[in-house]
Scaffold this motif. Sequence first.
Motif, mmCIF file in Angstrom:
data_model
loop_
_atom_site.group_PDB
_atom_site.id
_atom_site.type_symbol
_atom_site.label_atom_id
_atom_site.label_comp_id
_atom_site.label_asym_id
_atom_site.label_seq_id
_atom_site.Cartn_x
_atom_site.Cartn_y
_atom_site.Cartn_z
ATOM 1 N N MET A 28 32.909 33.003 52.193
ATOM 2 C CA MET A 28 34.263 32.781 52.689
ATOM 3 C C MET A 28 35.146 33.986 52.329
ATOM 4 N N ALA A 29 35.928 34.436 53.282
ATOM 5 C CA ALA A 29 36.792 35.589 53.043
ATOM 6 C C ALA A 29 38.002 35.175 52.207
ATOM 7 N N LEU A 30 38.302 35.957 51.171
ATOM 8 C CA LEU A 30 39.432 35.716 50.286
ATOM 9 C C LEU A 30 40.568 36.679 50.609
ATOM 10 N N PRO A 31 41.798 36.361 50.193
ATOM 11 C CA PRO A 31 42.887 37.336 50.356
ATOM 12 C C PRO A 31 42.579 38.597 49.560
ATOM 13 N N LEU A 32 43.089 39.716 50.024
ATOM 14 C CA LEU A 32 42.874 40.987 49.336
ATOM 15 C C LEU A 32 43.756 41.029 48.085
ATOM 16 N N SER A 33 43.148 41.205 46.919
ATOM 17 C CA SER A 33 43.890 41.178 45.673
ATOM 18 C C SER A 33 44.703 42.460 45.486
ATOM 19 N N ALA A 34 45.685 42.391 44.586
ATOM 20 C CA ALA A 34 46.522 43.563 44.317
ATOM 21 C C ALA A 34 45.705 44.708 43.738
ATOM 22 N N SER A 35 44.700 44.379 42.903
ATOM 23 C CA SER A 35 43.884 45.450 42.311
ATOM 24 C C SER A 35 43.076 46.180 43.369
ATOM 25 N N TRP A 36 42.568 45.439 44.360
ATOM 26 C CA TRP A 36 41.837 46.086 45.451
ATOM 27 C C TRP A 36 42.790 46.891 46.334
ATOM 28 N N HIS A 79 36.011 44.433 53.583
ATOM 29 C CA HIS A 79 35.036 43.374 53.860
ATOM 30 C C HIS A 79 34.362 42.932 52.564
ATOM 31 N N LEU A 80 33.992 43.885 51.724
ATOM 32 C CA LEU A 80 33.407 43.573 50.419
ATOM 33 C C LEU A 80 34.429 42.897 49.512
ATOM 34 N N ALA A 81 35.630 43.456 49.452
ATOM 35 C CA ALA A 81 36.652 42.971 48.517
ATOM 36 C C ALA A 81 37.000 41.503 48.754
ATOM 37 N N ARG A 82 36.994 41.073 50.009
ATOM 38 C CA ARG A 82 37.375 39.695 50.333
ATOM 39 C C ARG A 82 36.256 38.690 50.061
ATOM 40 N N ARG A 83 35.101 39.179 49.639
ATOM 41 C CA ARG A 83 33.955 38.287 49.420
ATOM 42 C C ARG A 83 33.339 38.393 48.025
ATOM 43 N N ILE A 84 33.632 39.462 47.292
ATOM 44 C CA ILE A 84 32.977 39.689 46.010
ATOM 45 C C ILE A 84 33.585 38.858 44.884
ATOM 46 N N GLY A 85 34.876 38.478 45.007
ATOM 47 C CA GLY A 85 35.477 37.556 44.051
ATOM 48 C C GLY A 85 36.059 38.167 42.793
ATOM 49 N N VAL A 86 35.917 39.483 42.598
ATOM 50 C CA VAL A 86 36.507 40.158 41.430
ATOM 51 C C VAL A 86 37.136 41.469 41.881
ATOM 52 N N GLY A 87 37.897 42.085 40.976
ATOM 53 C CA GLY A 87 38.519 43.357 41.297
ATOM 54 C C GLY A 87 37.502 44.484 41.363
ATOM 55 N N PRO A 88 37.907 45.632 41.889
ATOM 56 C CA PRO A 88 36.967 46.737 42.102
ATOM 57 C C PRO A 88 36.328 47.257 40.818
#
Length: 287
Positions: free
Chosen positions: A1-9, A39-48
């Motif tokens: 599931m795609a997540l919102p893009l976090s501030a850290s990303w 695409h990765l950031a919205r699915r990986i679940g943690v910051g970069p």
Amino acid sequence: MALPLSASWTDALDDYALDLRAANRTPATIRARREQLQHLARRIGVGPWEVTADALLIFVGSQEWMQETRRNRYACFREFWRWGKRTGRIKHNPAKRLPRVNASAPNPDPVPEHVYVESMRRADDRTSLIMRLAHDAGLRRGEIAQIHSDDLRPDLLGWSLLVHGKGRKLRIVPLTPRLALDLRALPEGFAFPGAIDGHLSPRRVYELVDDVMPNPWTLHNLRHSFATNAHEASNGDVLTLRNLMGHASADTTGRYVRLSDARGRSVVYAAAGLAPPERPAAHLVAV
């Protein structure tokens, strides 16, 4: 599931894009890298900077990517985290453990002539011009998107186009009289106006053609058609074709060319000391 893009990303991608611009990477490359990482950031679940090698391997292993797509994504991830390590944002590069993906085997796949003709009938004027620029001049979608009236060049034999290729490389491609006439008839400015940088995005160029061509054929297959037809018409002049297509290597050009049945049969006949068979007067390439 795609997540919102976090501030850290968001911060990381903005800083990375700035670094790419400072390195004189093209806007198209920067945009593509950002989209791949988003695409990765919205699915990986943690910051970069919290991504681990194991988490990255689990993510890429769950993706049903084509071979070339996978190869391109891995290159993007390696480059991004190398930058992160170089700039002190992370101590260990999680992409270092990604396996190597070999380039896919050559599979030239020109569009059958009847498919091209039927697709052209379904296309509007803008889309048909885009298709002809790929089929008759061998242009990539990003090159088609950037065509500007200032890029048209007259010479002693007709009209040519200054093409803005990959990596900001420029090349001159001769135009057929009909293509030259239709491009010159457009208003001054970009041939395909749009909201991004004043012209259509490469993705939108691709989508317009995808809407009128049946699966599995795409705009890129029309470039295969140009390469195959030009190779046949020039009796195998790969060096000229390489320049027309904007390739750094003739080996890359060869990946776009499907040798015709007639050429293969002529070689077999010649090896046996026989005259080549007569060739039909139909389209240059039987696909």
